[in-house]
Every structure is written in C-alpha cells, then in structure tokens.
Design a protein around this motif. Structure first.
Motif, short mmCIF file in Angstrom:
data_model
loop_
_atom_site.label_atom_id
_atom_site.label_comp_id
_atom_site.label_asym_id
_atom_site.label_seq_id
_atom_site.Cartn_x
_atom_site.Cartn_y
_atom_site.Cartn_z
N ARG A 236 0.82 -1.22 0.00
CA ARG A 236 0.00 0.00 0.00
C ARG A 236 0.85 1.28 0.00
NH1 ARG A 236 -2.42 -0.98 6.02
NH2 ARG A 236 -2.41 -3.08 5.21
N TYR A 237 2.10 1.17 0.45
CA TYR A 237 2.95 2.37 0.50
C TYR A 237 4.31 2.02 -0.11
CZ TYR A 237 4.44 6.93 2.22
OH TYR A 237 4.86 8.23 2.30
N VAL A 267 8.59 -2.04 4.39
CA VAL A 267 8.82 -1.42 5.70
C VAL A 267 8.48 0.06 5.60
CG1 VAL A 267 10.56 -0.79 7.43
CG2 VAL A 267 10.55 -3.09 6.45
N LEU A 268 7.68 0.51 6.54
CA LEU A 268 7.27 1.91 6.59
C LEU A 268 8.01 2.58 7.74
CD1 LEU A 268 5.08 3.64 5.10
CD2 LEU A 268 3.79 3.47 7.20
N ASN A 269 8.57 3.72 7.41
CA ASN A 269 9.36 4.49 8.36
C ASN A 269 8.52 5.71 8.71
OD1 ASN A 269 11.03 6.71 9.01
ND2 ASN A 269 12.67 6.06 7.65
N ILE A 270 8.07 5.77 9.95
CA ILE A 270 7.14 6.83 10.32
C ILE A 270 7.61 7.50 11.61
CG2 ILE A 270 5.61 5.10 11.47
CD1 ILE A 270 3.25 6.94 10.66
N GLY A 271 7.46 8.81 11.66
CA GLY A 271 7.91 9.50 12.87
C GLY A 271 7.30 10.87 13.01
N TYR A 272 7.54 11.45 14.17
CA TYR A 272 6.96 12.76 14.46
C TYR A 272 7.98 13.62 15.20
CZ TYR A 272 3.31 16.13 15.13
OH TYR A 272 2.57 17.28 15.05
N ILE A 298 -3.51 8.17 9.15
CA ILE A 298 -2.32 7.40 9.50
C ILE A 298 -2.73 5.99 9.95
CG2 ILE A 298 -0.22 7.34 10.93
CD1 ILE A 298 -0.28 9.87 9.29
N ALA A 299 -3.79 5.93 10.78
CA ALA A 299 -4.22 4.63 11.32
C ALA A 299 -4.56 3.67 10.17
CB ALA A 299 -5.42 4.83 12.23
N LYS A 300 -5.17 4.21 9.11
CA LYS A 300 -5.54 3.37 7.95
C LYS A 300 -4.26 2.82 7.28
CE LYS A 300 -8.23 3.71 3.79
NZ LYS A 300 -8.43 4.70 2.77
N LEU A 302 -1.48 2.16 8.67
CA LEU A 302 -0.78 1.18 9.50
C LEU A 302 -1.63 -0.05 9.79
CD1 LEU A 302 0.86 3.65 12.10
CD2 LEU A 302 1.95 2.57 10.14
N ASP A 303 -2.89 0.00 9.39
CA ASP A 303 -3.82 -1.08 9.73
C ASP A 303 -3.30 -2.45 9.26
OD1 ASP A 303 -6.19 -2.19 10.69
OD2 ASP A 303 -7.04 -2.20 8.67
N GLY A 304 -3.24 -3.40 10.17
CA GLY A 304 -2.77 -4.75 9.83
C GLY A 304 -1.25 -4.88 9.83
N GLY A 305 -0.55 -3.77 10.07
CA GLY A 305 0.92 -3.80 10.09
C GLY A 305 1.45 -4.13 11.49
N LYS A 306 2.77 -4.22 11.56
CA LYS A 306 3.39 -4.59 12.84
C LYS A 306 4.57 -3.66 13.12
CE LYS A 306 5.63 -8.52 14.94
NZ LYS A 306 6.75 -9.31 14.53
#
Ligand SMILES: Cc1cc2nc3c(=O)[nH]c(=O)nc-3n(C[C@H](O)[C@H](O)[C@H](O)COP(=O)(O)OP(=O)(O)OC[C@H]3O[C@@H](n4cnc5c(N)ncnc54)[C@H](O)[C@@H]3O)c2cc1C
Length: 610
Positions: A236-237, A267-272, A298-300, A302-306
C-alpha cells in the motif's frame, strides 16, 4: 590512577556521517600527497604514516545512528562519486512527494509541495546502514575505528589547547568502585581532535562553555524526533514515496510535523518531530507521536501492520545564527555538534558529510604546515563559508525562530524568507530565539491546577499495543542495553528541586519529555527513602547484568537518599538503562540541572535498520 596514553595524529570523536567522512577524506588526501611526494610529482616532505582514529560510544558503528532519513546525495557524491557502484546501502530513490495538512479528522493534500520539502531524486536511507558502510570504507582506508569507546573528557594543556580525548573507564560498579573487569580509560593524544558527536555532544557542550565559543551567537534550539519502523502486510505504501504532514496533533504553539517514508520490503518508516521549545509543560513528545498515529489517515495506513523498531533522537534546529565558533587550538567541531542541520528541509546528512570533508582538508594543511593552532584551524570556518553549505543555511537562517509566534505566522515567515533569501519577516537579517527550555511555561501560567493530571491533552490516548505503544514497550524495540551495575550516566545536579519546586512549578516534566521512561517520580517509604525492590523488566532480560530490555521500576540511579521518615513521599527514580541517548533531558530540563554524560562503552540503543 595509571592510564595508558596512545599517540595518534588525529582523533575523531563519534562515528557519524560527519566524522567518518572526515576520516576517510583525510586518509585519502594524505595517501595522495605522500604518493605525489614520493614519486617526485609534488614538492615537500612526505607526511609518513599518519595515525587516524575514530572512536564511537555505541557497540558498533551505526548502533546509535538514528535519522529520518531522506538524504540529499550532494555530500556523499563529493565524498564517493561512485557511491552507487560501490554499493552504498540506499533504500530507494524518491519518486513521489506528498504534503498534507491534518485536521483532527481530515487529511488535506497540498496542491504544491513546500519547496524545502522537495525530495525528488534524493534517496531514502537507513542511517544505521549508511553509517556502518562508511565505517567499513574507513577501515579499508586504514583508519582505526574503535566502537565501544566513549569520549569521556577532553584533555587540555595549561593554555586550553586540546591535546586529545580520555575514553571512559570500564568496569565501575554503581557505587563508583572498580569491579574485577575494571579497565581504565585511555588518553588518546592527538594533534587535532574533531568533535562529531552529533546533536548536543557531551564533550562539545563542555568545550563550548569553557572557551566561550557561543559568544555572540543565538542559543541553539532543538526538536525531538520519535520514530517507529512498521512492517506492512501489502504494497500500500511503495518504497520511494515520501509524505510530510503538518497540523494534528500539534497545537499552534508547538512546532511539530510528521514524516512517512517508504523503505524496501514493505517497511514503513514513520515519525513525528516536536519542537523542544514547547510552552505547554504537559507535552510529551512520545505521546504526540502515538496520538499522531491515531489520526484516521495514519491509522488506515498502519492497519494490519506490525511495529518492529523504535527510536528517538534530538535534532539541532537553530540554524546558521546558532552555530558556535567551530575551531580552537587543536580542535574542530563538525556535523550536528556544530548545528549544520537545515531545519526547514529536515536534512543534515549531506552537510554533516561535507563539514567532515572540509575539516579533513583543513587538518591536512595543518599536518603539512605542522601547525595545529586556532589561527591555522580557523581555515575550517572559511572553507564552510565558501562552500555550498553556507548559502543553503543562510536561506533558512531564521526558519525555526519564526515559529515562536505560532504555527501560522511561522509559516508566513518561512514563505517570506524563501522569497527574500532568508530574511526574518522579509526584513531582518537575524531573528532572536530563546533557548527552548525557557519557553516552557509553568503549570499555573498554562492554566493547569495541581500537578496537571487533569490536563485534557492526552485524555483519549490509550496504548492498545497494536497501533499505539507505551514508552516501555517502545523502548524494548530500541534494543537498549546498559550494564546495570555502573553509575547512572544521567546526573541530576540538585535533587532537592524534584519533589518540591519542579513538582509544583512544572509537574516534573522529565517524566514526559524523556521518550524512554527513564525518569519517574515514585512514592517511597522506609528507612532511607530509597525504593528497594529489584528491577523488573517489561520484556527484556532483567536477569542479565547487561540488560537489553527496558526497565520499569529499577532502583538503580535513585537519587535523594536523605530522610529517614516513614511517611510516603515522592522522589525521582532514574531508570538509566532505558536511555536511548537522545539528549532531550540535557536540553529540555527547565532548571538545566540534568547533565548527560557518556555511560560505559557499548551501552545504549542498537538501531539496526533505523
Ligand atoms: C528524527 C530525525 C530525523 C532526521 N531526518 C533527516 C533526514 O530525513 N535527512 C537528513 O539529511 N537528515 C536528517 N536528520 C539529521 C541527520 O540524521 C543528522 O544531521 C546527521 O546524522 C548528523 O551527522 P553527525 O555525524 O553530525 O552526527 P550523528 O549522526 O548523530 O553521529 C554522531 C555519533 O557520535 C557518537 N558519539 C556522540 N558522543 C560521543 C562521545 N562522547 N564519544 C564517542 N562517540 C560519541 C554517537 O553515538 C553517534 O554515533 C534527522 C535527524 C533526526 C534525529
């Protein structure tokens, strides 16, 4: 105590991109020069074998490297023009750039990307992997690379000339006594010492203060980046997609924004990022990030991810006017330690690399001239001024300062600066900025009663361990390890303040600004007021003296040992083994009484793939 002295020629403290690039470039300049002299193509005397060392406090090169990261390849391309052919670990070339404004429930896509955040043609990288790779290049070039060696003190002569660095002792127990495995730190003597310790370097801080290198400069200001890596169940990303966001959950007085970068293997790299000049004393940057992930957009994603990895690190955001003088007798300061990062672009890797290279060129000339004085080394600053670094930083020199008037005016200021080449509000060469901890307001001034526990900011935030995680769980994913039988490396200089003044005025903000649950105010009773139960671990191996797992409730590092009354009372407990070396406590404590020093070598996070 007897200490061994080792004669080096040049010692680089910290194995980040700045110093590794500096060491590699220097070794090649020397090799080319010597070859030229020996073949008669160049005049002068051979430099012979020059000993270059890089010391690093982490357990390996890259273990403490944490970044976004989208890398502008300009610096790396100058260091190693064929970096791709040489196999530089690049995750993906940036193919798509998005910018969103987040309201509480909506994500509004901006039709244009703010120019500083245009990343087409840049590369998404894991700084951990890139740094490890640069470390290998250094070793191949004959540089001595020493992981597990923290620089604990600088060595000076009677005229404040820097003579080298003393590495930290090993094998000291929590009472400060030598253990069976005790090894005294080594004095590494050098003609030039280069400080590339990254943000808020512990030796750099002391050097700058001792020599007044920040005289006439604006105070440095910082942000804190909190980051997770997620494994997604599908494509998805895509790798190479970059998204930046503004808005939710920051309020308009809190500098902040999010990033989402697509890496290889789903792998998704996410931060704030939260500005460490926030006003609300109840802000918790880790909670801001967790809240960020609850936004539907954002929640969508990450949905189903770990969630697989976690980390946090401060960012030096002050820009050109906050940079200290970067040279003195026998010493140079490079990379984030000197504040080379461009906050508007959230980029510092390229300029860290370039600053290391410019330091190398300056040191090379000093070696040829056998002159390591400040007069000679000041050529470093001239080189920085003449390089592409300075025009880039000049253009954004007032970027962060504008945000102290709130988000919208900050953005207006940012736009005007872009048009006027960096002038604050389109007029002034320099805008003043206060040190970040001074911006924090007291509970009463912010309208909170008591200890602020009724503050609404995070009232709906729950840690469900699917999408959102508490600090202790997150810290487990940073693979932090410190030998617990050593003195705490977080020194609180006046512990009397904690349960009294700080509790009343700010509600003990260390418990919130630390993203690793190091600081806890605990209720204690008993003879000496020291919490005595054994450490408990929330996932790590607490039976192992070198704990690679987070601590909740460790009795180590407990301060305020006075008082024998039996009444329960609150005191500060320092779970130092959780520390991810982000430096936030050293920066943001409102009384400036927390001093971060290097722990025993090899301790800290292990940011594999971050
Ligand atoms: C959350 C976050 C996101 C970022 N995103 C981006 C991005 O997308 N693009 C970009 O270009 N930049 C980004 N940056 C900035 C970038 O990571 C830095 O500018 C860059 O890493 C600076 O390199 P450096 O070599 O100066 O310091 P660092 O990379 O911090 O390296 C310093 C090294 O020195 C070691 N060290 C420190 N003190 C000592 C000591 N006393 N003794 C021995 N070793 C020591 C540390 O362990 C570390 O390994 C980001 C930074 C953060 C924190």
């Amino acid at each position: 105590m007897e200490r061994e002295s080792l004669e080096m020629d040049v010692v680089f403290v910290g194995a980040g991109p700045a110093n590794l690039s500096g060491a590699l470039h220097l070794s090649r300049l020397i090799a080319n020069y010597n070859a030229g002299v020996e073949s008669g193509k160049r005049e002068g005397k051979s430099l012979g074998e020059i000993q270059i060392a890089v010391i690093e406090k982490g357990s390996s090169v890259g273990a403490h490297s944490l970044s976004g990261a989208v890398m502008d390849p300009r610096g790396l391309a100058e260091l190693l023009p064929d970096f791709k052919e040489q196999g530089a670990p690049l995750e993906a070339e940036v193919k798509e750039d998005f910018f969103y404004y987040l309201t509480k429930s909506r994500a509004i896509r901006s039709p244009i990307n703010p120019p500083p955040l245009n990343n087409h043609g840049y590369y998404i990288v894991s700084l951990n992997r890139l740094t490890a790779w640069l470390g290998e290049k250094c070793e191949e070039a004959g540089v001595n690379v020493f992981p597990e060696f923290p620089g604990a003190d600088l060595l000076y002569d009677e005229n404040d000339r820097v003579l080298g660095v003393r590495t930290g002792d090993k094998g000291i127990d929590k009472e400060g006594k030598p253990k069976a495995n005790f090894e005294a730190g080594v004095d590494l003597l050098a003609k030039v010492t280069v400080l590339g310790e990254g943000v808020r370097g512990s030796l750099t801080k002391k050097l700058v203060r001792r020599l007044g290198l920040d005289e006439g400069r604006e105070p440095q200001v910082y942000s804190l980046g909190v980051k997770e890596l997620w494994e997604l169940p599908d494509d998805r990303y895509p790798a190479g997609r970059v998204t930046h966001t503004l808005g939710f959950p920051s309020d308009q007085w809190t500098y902040g924004g999010g990033w989402i970068y697509g890496m290889q293997n789903r792998v998704l790299n996410i931060g704030y990022v939260t500005g460490l000049d926030y006003r609300d004393p109840l802000i918790d940057p880790h909670a801001e990030f967790q809240k960020y992930k609850t936004h539907p957009f954002i929640a969508k994603l990450l949905d189903g991810g770990k969630m697989i990895r976690y980390g946090a690190k401060a960012i030096a955001a002050g820009g050109l006017h906050a940079m200290p003088r970067m040279y003195s007798d026998g010493v140079l300061i490079v990379g984030d330690s000197a504040g080379f990062l461009n906050a508007a672009r959230l980029k510092g890797i390229h300029s860290a690399i370039k600053s290391g290279m410019l330091a190398a060129e300056t040191i090379f000339e000093a070696l040829v001239a056998e002159d390591y004085s400040a007069d000679k080394l000041q050529a470093f600053e001239s080189r920085v001024k003449e390089s592409w670094i300075t025009p880039e930083l000049r253009r954004y020199r007032n970027f962060h300062a504008g945000f102290r008037h709130g988000r919208w005016l900050g953005m207006v200021n940012g736009g005007l600066q872009y048009i006027t080449g960096g002038r604050a509000w389109g007029i002034f060469d320099r805008d003043h900025q206060e040190a970040g901890h001074e911006a924090m307001q007291k509970l009463s001034a912010y309208g909170y009663n008591g200890n602020g526990s009724a503050a609404p900011r995070y009232k709906d935030l729950r840690f469900d361990k699917q999408l959102t995680f508490d600090k202790v769980t997150d810290v487990y994913h940073a693979a932090v390890g410190h030998d617990e039988d050593q003195p705490a490396h977080l020194h609180v200089l006046d512990t009397n303040i904690c349960a009294t003044r700080c509790a009343e005025e700010y509600g003990n903000p260390c418990q919130r600004f630390c993203p690793a649950a190091v600081y806890e105010m605990v209720e204690v009773a008993g003879a000496h007021g020291v919490k005595s139960e054994p450490p408990t671990s929330a996932g790590g191996s607490s039976g192992n003296p070198t704990n690679r797992g987070p601590q909740a409730g460790s009795s180590l590092g407990v301060v305020d040992r006075e008082g024998a009354d039996k009444k329960p009372r609150r005191q500060l407990q320092i779970n130092f083994s959780n520390c991810v070396h982000c430096k936030t406590c050293d920066i943001m404590d409102p009384y400036q009484i927390i001093n971060w020093v290097t722990p025993e070598g090899g301790g800290g996070p292990d940011y594999v793939g971050m």
